[in-house]
Design an enzyme around this catalytic site. Structure first.
Site, mmCIF file in Angstrom:
data_model
loop_
_atom_site.group_PDB
_atom_site.id
_atom_site.type_symbol
_atom_site.label_atom_id
_atom_site.label_comp_id
_atom_site.label_asym_id
_atom_site.label_seq_id
_atom_site.Cartn_x
_atom_site.Cartn_y
_atom_site.Cartn_z
ATOM 1 N N TYR A 108 0.971 -1.208 0.084
ATOM 2 C CA TYR A 108 -0.061 0.089 0.198
ATOM 3 C C TYR A 108 0.948 1.310 -0.234
ATOM 4 C CZ TYR A 108 -4.283 2.434 -0.026
ATOM 5 O OH TYR A 108 -5.602 3.102 -0.393
ATOM 6 N N ARG A 161 -9.618 10.653 -8.060
ATOM 7 C CA ARG A 161 -8.665 11.375 -7.153
ATOM 8 C C ARG A 161 -7.746 10.238 -6.332
ATOM 9 N NH1 ARG A 161 -7.371 12.451 -2.214
ATOM 10 N NH2 ARG A 161 -8.804 11.305 -1.482
ATOM 11 N N LYS A 179 -6.344 -2.089 -0.720
ATOM 12 C CA LYS A 179 -7.096 -1.746 0.742
ATOM 13 C C LYS A 179 -7.766 -3.147 1.183
ATOM 14 C CE LYS A 179 -7.455 2.590 1.265
ATOM 15 N NZ LYS A 179 -7.710 3.506 2.473
ATOM 16 N N GLU A 250 -13.965 4.819 -2.257
ATOM 17 C CA GLU A 250 -12.716 5.310 -2.188
ATOM 18 C C GLU A 250 -12.061 6.042 -3.350
ATOM 19 O OE1 GLU A 250 -9.191 5.107 0.020
ATOM 20 O OE2 GLU A 250 -10.879 3.803 0.869
ATOM 21 N N ASP A 251 -11.339 7.143 -2.773
ATOM 22 C CA ASP A 251 -10.677 7.991 -3.906
ATOM 23 C C ASP A 251 -11.476 8.451 -4.984
ATOM 24 O OD1 ASP A 251 -8.451 7.757 -2.266
ATOM 25 O OD2 ASP A 251 -7.202 6.457 -3.782
ATOM 26 N N ASP A 273 -13.823 6.169 2.943
ATOM 27 C CA ASP A 273 -12.608 6.063 3.898
ATOM 28 C C ASP A 273 -11.886 7.416 4.028
ATOM 29 O OD1 ASP A 273 -10.751 4.742 5.681
ATOM 30 O OD2 ASP A 273 -9.349 4.487 3.914
ATOM 31 N N ASP A 274 -11.884 8.243 2.763
ATOM 32 C CA ASP A 274 -11.114 9.573 2.474
ATOM 33 C C ASP A 274 -11.732 10.528 3.486
ATOM 34 O OD1 ASP A 274 -9.488 8.417 0.076
ATOM 35 O OD2 ASP A 274 -11.494 8.324 -0.555
ATOM 36 N N ASN A 414 -0.796 11.787 0.908
ATOM 37 C CA ASN A 414 -0.045 10.534 0.426
ATOM 38 C C ASN A 414 -0.104 10.670 -0.979
ATOM 39 O OD1 ASN A 414 0.248 8.931 2.654
ATOM 40 N ND2 ASN A 414 -2.015 8.483 2.754
ATOM 41 N N ASN A 458 -1.987 6.706 9.207
ATOM 42 C CA ASN A 458 -2.308 6.048 7.986
ATOM 43 C C ASN A 458 -3.800 5.563 8.432
ATOM 44 O OD1 ASN A 458 -2.821 3.949 6.020
ATOM 45 N ND2 ASN A 458 -0.952 4.625 5.366
#
Length: 557
Positions: A108, A161, A179, A250-251, A273-274, A414, A458
């Site tokens: 990761y 993203r 993930k 996610e993202d 999660d972001d 990150n 993290n």
């Protein structure tokens, strides 16, 4: 949630029958490679298909660790590990779990960022599902193509993203894959329950689209009604095909992340999660710093560089925590300040601000720069979630050190190349007094004879436990209260030895226990809120521990 009792129990995975011979060696969930015993080789038609020596799992793991060490760089190590996962998942997870501090940065962050950039070039074998705009009207049919029908956990991205790297389109598949690997390694979610999905709706990265190895649709990113209809069909299909699945967004870009979470979080158990995971891990870090700096959470003044989903998610969770300490919502929001790409977020800019920024647009004269904002607002903590590297400059960190005996500096962007400053810079520019955390790992630093071990803020510390707790309780919803419970649990697990080293998170070697404790806290919330569909066990910790996957071989014959 229950894990299949044995790798041979294929009915629990939705498989029609046990493969034999060469087919067995190509199934990563069942393949043991050179560890198949003499009896198994005869019973399963493997005689002659493997070299004659039988190895133990431990011997295989030692050999694999040596192979990783021979690779020349992090990306080559990532490729080796991905290939290992695709041929033998038990061995892969044994290797990762036994060498967690070395392996997590490879599977990761930070390596996954480079892997996503190179995903088209290093693509070898399909893992997960690519759902594209071409699949409209038959997304449920495509979901049925996944060979394991007992899916309980989905991580999905649309690639807009990816970390701090921007729009990578279909190359973002590395994120869901990574993930879900962490869900298994860090929280014991059985790999057969996991499904990575990339929603390919195009990309606005023209250089990517024009590249010779791009693996996705070569068209501009769909938006508006077309995008929304695609997402609606996807969510409906997930509810139909995998009715017990938890969905992790996610993202996704800021434009979609907040509204998709708001629209669907009550339709099926899901979270972003972001927004929520980042919030919990950052808040846990701030809570832990109070044992060094003194004071209460309600007395802090937080200044964020970056006002996207991560920053405002942290602020929202801070507000909930501060209100539990007696502040009103207005008072709690007044403790959070934001600097975005145009300067300080203030009321005078209300007409130009996105909805998620407006609650933090305070009555205050406009300030154009971060340095001036630090001088004027006098924050107790500076939190970077901007994706803009080296923006915590020496004058800014020195200002923080002048305002605070122990300045809190969190450079959370990150991958490592996007961090607002390095650990070494934070310690040097604060005369060794900074309490530093970052999103990706930095090596320990020796400054004036003292050893500093930077904390890694993290999301790995949060999302695996939250997901495990939601699955174990069969919660109908994943609430913000669950993330606050996760943050408090994580902060409480930071021990005095960690704080002495300057680390505001537990050592990564404790991650399975961290995930277990967070899972129990989340499950308790689900039961207390009446959201759990599973019966409440007498001992949540013991019950969840018994469900956690352990990578060990079992006999087939």
């Amino acid at each position: 949630m229950t894990s299949p009792a044995s790798p041979a129990d294929l009915s629990a995975w939705g498989a029609p029958r046990q493969p034999r011979g060469a087919a067995l060696l190509t199934d990563p969930l069942l393949n043991k490679g050179t560890a198949f015993t003499e009896r198994e080789r005869d019973a399963l038609g493997l005689r002659g298909l493997l070299p004659p020596r039988v190895f133990t799992l431990e011997e295989q793991a030692q050999r694999s660790l040596a192979s990783v060490g021979r690779k020349p760089d992090a990306l080559e190590k990532y490729i080796y590990l991905a290939n290992l996962q695709n041929r033998n998942e038990i061995l892969f997870y044994r290797l990762v779990m036994d060498n967690i501090e070395e392996m997590v940065p490879l599977i990761y962050t930070p390596t996954v960022g480079q892997a996503c950039l190179e995903y088209g070039a290093i693509y070898r074998r399909p893992r997960g599902l690519f759902l594209t705009l071409r699949d409209r009207g038959r997304i449920a049919e495509v979901l049925h193509h996944w060979p394991l029908q007992g899916v309980r956990l989905i991580v999905v991205t649309d690639g807009e993203r990816i970390l701090g790297l921007g729009d990578l389109g279909a190359l973002g598949m590395g994120i869901p894959v990574g993930k879900l690997s962490l869900y298994t390694a860090c929280a014991g979610v059985h790999p057969s329950y996991t499904l990575p999905i990339t929603l390919d709706v195009g990309s606005d990265n023209q250089e990517l689209l024009d590249g010779p190895v791009y693996i996705g649709l070569r068209q501009k990113r769909a938006r508006g009604a077309e995008y929304d209809a695609f997402i609606e069909e996807f969510v409906t299909a997930v509810r139909t095909v995998f009715p017990k699945a938890l969905l992790q967004w996610e993202d996704f870009g800021n434009t979609n992340a907040f509204r998709l979470l708001g629209r669907y979080r009550k339709q099926l158990p899901s979270f972003n999660d972001d927004i929520q995971g980042t919030a919990a891990v950052a808040l846990a870090g701030v809570m832990a710093t109070l044992r060094v700096t003194g004071g209460t959470l309600a007395q802090q003044r937080l200044l964020f560089l970056g006002a996207g989903e991560a920053g405002t998610g942290i602020a929202d969770l801070y507000v909930a925590a501060a209100m539990s300490e007696g502040l009103s919502e207005t008072e709690a929001r007044a403790r959070c300040w934001f600097v975005d790409s145009k300067g300080l977020v203030v009321k005078a800019r209300d007409g130009e601000l996105a909805d998620h920024k407006r609650p933090y647009a305070h009555e205050h004269p406009f300030i154009a720069t971060l340095g001036e904002a630090v001088r004027t607002l006098k924050p107790t903590a500076l939190i970077g979630v901007s994706g803009m590297p080296q923006t915590f400059t020496q004058p800014i960190v020195e200002q923080m050190a002048g305002l605070n005996q122990r300045p809190v500096v969190f450079a959370l962007s990150n991958p490592t190349s996007k961090a607002e400053c390095t650990a070494e810079q934070a310690y040097a520019w604060s005369d060794g007094r900074a309490i530093f955390a970052s999103g990706s790992p930095f090596p320990e630093v020796s400054f004036k004879g003292r050893r500093h071990v930077p904390g890694q803020g993290n999301n790995i510390y949060i999302f695996p436990g939250v997901g495990l707790g939601a699955l174990a309780s069969e919660s109908r919803e994943v609430t913000d209260a669950m993330f606050l419970a996760a943050a408090r649990t994580l902060a409480a697990m930071v021990d005095p030895a960690d704080l002495e080293l300057g680390r505001v998170y537990p050592a990564l070697t404790k991650i399975r226990d961290v995930s277990l404790r967070i899972a129990a806290a989340v499950a308790a919330e689900a039961h207390d809120l009446g959201l759990a569909q599973a019966a409440r066990p007498d001992d949540l910790v013991a019950d969840i521990r018994a469900r956690m996957f352990e990578p060990v071989y079992r006999e087939y014959a």
